[in-house]
Design a protein around this motif. Structure first.
Motif, short mmCIF file in Angstrom:
data_model
loop_
_atom_site.label_atom_id
_atom_site.label_comp_id
_atom_site.label_asym_id
_atom_site.label_seq_id
_atom_site.Cartn_x
_atom_site.Cartn_y
_atom_site.Cartn_z
N LEU A 186 0.86 -1.19 0.00
CA LEU A 186 0.00 0.00 0.00
C LEU A 186 0.89 1.23 0.00
CD1 LEU A 186 -2.75 -1.01 2.59
CD2 LEU A 186 -2.80 -1.24 0.09
N LEU A 187 0.73 2.06 -1.02
CA LEU A 187 1.47 3.31 -1.13
C LEU A 187 0.50 4.41 -0.72
CD1 LEU A 187 4.18 4.56 -2.01
CD2 LEU A 187 3.28 4.67 -4.34
N ALA A 188 0.59 4.85 0.54
CA ALA A 188 -0.49 5.62 1.16
C ALA A 188 -0.02 7.00 1.60
CB ALA A 188 -1.06 4.86 2.35
N HIS A 189 -0.75 8.02 1.17
CA HIS A 189 -0.49 9.36 1.72
C HIS A 189 -1.29 9.50 3.02
CE1 HIS A 189 1.35 13.24 1.44
NE2 HIS A 189 0.19 13.81 1.78
N ILE A 190 -0.97 8.62 3.92
CA ILE A 190 -1.62 8.51 5.23
C ILE A 190 -0.50 8.22 6.21
CG2 ILE A 190 -3.28 7.20 6.61
CD1 ILE A 190 -4.61 6.42 3.91
N GLY A 191 -0.43 8.95 7.32
CA GLY A 191 0.76 8.83 8.15
C GLY A 191 0.50 8.67 9.63
N GLY A 192 1.61 8.61 10.35
CA GLY A 192 1.63 8.54 11.80
C GLY A 192 3.05 8.81 12.25
#
Length: 617
Positions: free
Chosen positions: A208-214
């Motif tokens: 998954l190449l996600a512009h979602i972070g932590g």
């Protein structure tokens, strides 16, 4: 997709590879934000960091260790943030990325900042696909045609499915006007749906190449994503959006996110069964690799090999840079001190930018003047170092094309706006023209007393029925329903232009924490009525060189503000004069005084209060 084992190491583990496994290397970056140029950063101790030529050099060093088995991925926000990208609407970035042989890029929220038409131009220019499996056209209900939901790559006989995921909050993290035609749907649902698709096409590894972070300390939204997925299906999440380090295993799925602005690059190595195509183990760097040019006085190395900037990429970068040097190197002002962010709700650089907005006098005829100004924290990207300030640096500090919008409001409405801002109590906006005290322990809508909102022009509380003029950006207006209830008066000024004008007219500039935003933390103060005089805790505390005292006078009176050491010996009188009622501030510069505990004493109208402060040098 099951991971039989996982090991974290710093060095490349060739000794684990055997003839029965295939090595697949995933190299990843995120949140470039147009940072093609090397950076001078405080934490780098004099070493240059980043820049596209060295980022490519580190990638080349990683590729060389597994020439036939690498994938090079970016999880989005590649354009917005620098003048060298802005001036060419991202063409400079994509030319460099093409030369670096990226395999896929996810659509980040800031890819929309210059409008969809520009994004489509960059996608057409790119040699690799832009991926997004959860951006839906509202009219058709179908995925947008210009981004692919996934791509499949074959390395050493292993089929790898890469699924792109946009941030579900894109509609508020870019200017909403740029994405009105799209819905950003569930990342979890899209991941599962397109995992079925890539598996049907023979993929045995799924990324998954996600512009979602932590972050390492708070997994945040990417942690929620990983937790909702089946670790038997998904082998890796390449994350982004938060600009922080994250390299950990969440719910059995490795997650890797790097620092932003070309300052770091990540790598994870998978050992895959060549028959089943299943991952048997993986090795993930303990930290994303910092893209130093030099380190401890020597050329930077990767696995004991000197990192060499990529000559082809550097040639492209220099081509664009030379066209802009005259413009971006033009000195537009001077900073007497470093002006940046600090811990706490109020930042020196936030004060400067908000002051610059409020200083605008060329306003529409139906606006007598700007009383108050706000700027959102997310729009402030870096600091002003001490010394000359160039046009290019102003662009780095505030790269967004946010226009000045003016709202006529009553004092009563202004209180509601401040309360709405404090519903996210960790990040109130930066402000000018007023100050306020708030209690984060109180419930939404009740954190601020109306008498604690002070108008700088009158040095008195804001009047409930008086009309004031509040300056905000069009972005702030477009994402905030409460602001949208107010009449909107547009202007032709970009916030960035107002900053440039302010620097030109007021340099050398300085800025500091002044007590514009005060957090009420003393339990006794929760019920302390402002019919009594009040000395607040200094801010910051502890402090390094200077601190601000803030106090309230219910009536005009003689005031003495005195400083003592811990033994009760008077050191100096900071204020001794008659003052009007209202809030007052006083800054104390500790100068050559040594570290330790001090006392500040306010005497007013025959009453006294004392606070303890701590100087740390």
């Amino acid at each position: 997709m099951k991971l039989a084992t996982f090991i974290f190491i710093l060095l490349f583990p060739l000794f684990f590879l055997n003839g029965q496994q295939q090595l697949i290397t995933v190299i990843c970056t995120n949140d470039l934000h147009g940072a093609l140029e090397p950076l001078e950063l405080d934490w780098a101790e004099g070493n240059l960091v980043g820049g596209i030529s060295y980022l490519a050099g580190y990638a080349n060093a990683m590729k060389a260790e597994n020439p036939d088995g690498w994938l090079f991925l970016d999880s989005g926000d590649v354009f917005q943030g620098t003048f060298i990208s802005y001036a060419f609407q991202g063409r400079s970035v994509i030319d460099c990325y093409n030369a670096m042989d990226y395999n896929a890029i996810t659509v980040g929220n800031h890819e929309f900042d210059w409008g969809v038409d520009v994004l489509l131009e960059r996608i057409a220019q790119s040699n690799c696909p832009f991926l997004a499996a959860n951006i839906v056209n509202k009219k058709s209900g179908q995925l947008v045609s210009w981004a692919k939901p996934y791509a499949i790559f074959t390395r050493k006989g292993i089929k790898i499915g890469v699924i792109g995921l946009a941030s579900e909050d894109t509609y508020v993290t870019t200017n909403p006007i740029n994405v009105t035609e799209f819905d950003f749907t569930s990342a979890v649902a899209a991941a599962n749906q397109y995992a079925d698709s890539v598996e049907a096409l023979g993929a045995t590894m799924i990324i998954l190449l996600a512009h979602i972070g932590g972050t390492q300390d708070d997994y945040g939204e990417v942690g929620a994503l990983a937790t909702a997925l089946d670790p038997e299906r998904f082998d890796l999440i390449v994350a982004g959006h938060i600009h922080k380090r994250l390299d950990d295993v969440i719910n059995g799925i490795p997650v890797l996110e790097n620092y932003a602005n070309s300052t770091a690059i990540g790598r994870i190595d998978f050992y895959v069964d060549p028959v089943s195509g299943e991952v048997e183990s993986f090795f993930m760097n303990e930290n994303p690799r910092t893209t130093y040019h030099t380190y401890e006085g020597k050329p930077a190395t990767y696995h004991d090999r000197v990192v060499v900037p990529d000559a082809k990429v550097d040639q492209i970068y220099q081509f664009y840079k030379q066209q802009l040097d005259t413009i971006q190197n033009r000195v537009v002002g001077h900073a007497a001190v470093r002006i940046g962010k600090v811990d706490g709700p109020e930042w020196p650089i936030g004060n400067l930018i908000a002051d610059a907005v409020r200083a605008c006098t060329d306003v529409p005829a139906n606006v007598p003047h700007i009383d108050f100004a706000m700027t959102n924290n997310g729009g402030i990207r870096t600091d002003f170092p001490q010394g000359p300030i160039t046009y290019g640096r102003v662009f780095q500090v505030f790269p967004f094309d946010n226009f000045l919008v003016i709202l006529p409001i009553t004092g009563r409405q202004f209180k509601d706006i401040i309360e709405d801002m404090l519903s996210d109590v960790t990040e109130p906006n930066q402000i000018s023209g007023f100050s306020f005290v708030y209690d984060p322990a109180k419930s939404d809508g009740n954190r601020v007393n109306p008498e604690d909102i002070m108008d700088w022009q009158t040095n008195a509380p804001v009047q409930a029925d008086k009309t004031y003029y509040l300056a905000v950006s069009d972005y702030m207006y477009n994402v905030n329903p409460l602001l949208q209830e107010r009449q909107r008066i547009d202007t032709r000024y970009l916030y960035r232009e107002l900053i440039l004008d302010y620097l030109t007219e007021n340099s050398p500039v300085t800025a500091k924490v002044e007590g514009r935003i005060t957090i009420r933390t003393d339990v006794k103060e929760h019920s302390f009525a402002l019919t009594h005089f009040q000395l607040e805790q200094n801010y910051p505390n502890p402090f390094n060189s200077s601190t601000v005292f803030r106090y309230f006078l219910p009536v005009p009176c003689k005031v003495e503000l005195e400083l003592y050491n811990i033994r009760g010996q008077k050191l100096s009188t900071l204020i001794s004069e008659n003052q009007e009622s209202g809030f007052h501030t006083c800054e104390w510069d500790a100068g050559t005084r040594g570290s330790g505990v001090y006392l500040v004493r306010l005497v007013a109208d025959e009453l006294a209060q004392t606070k303890k402060l701590i100087l740390v040098k």
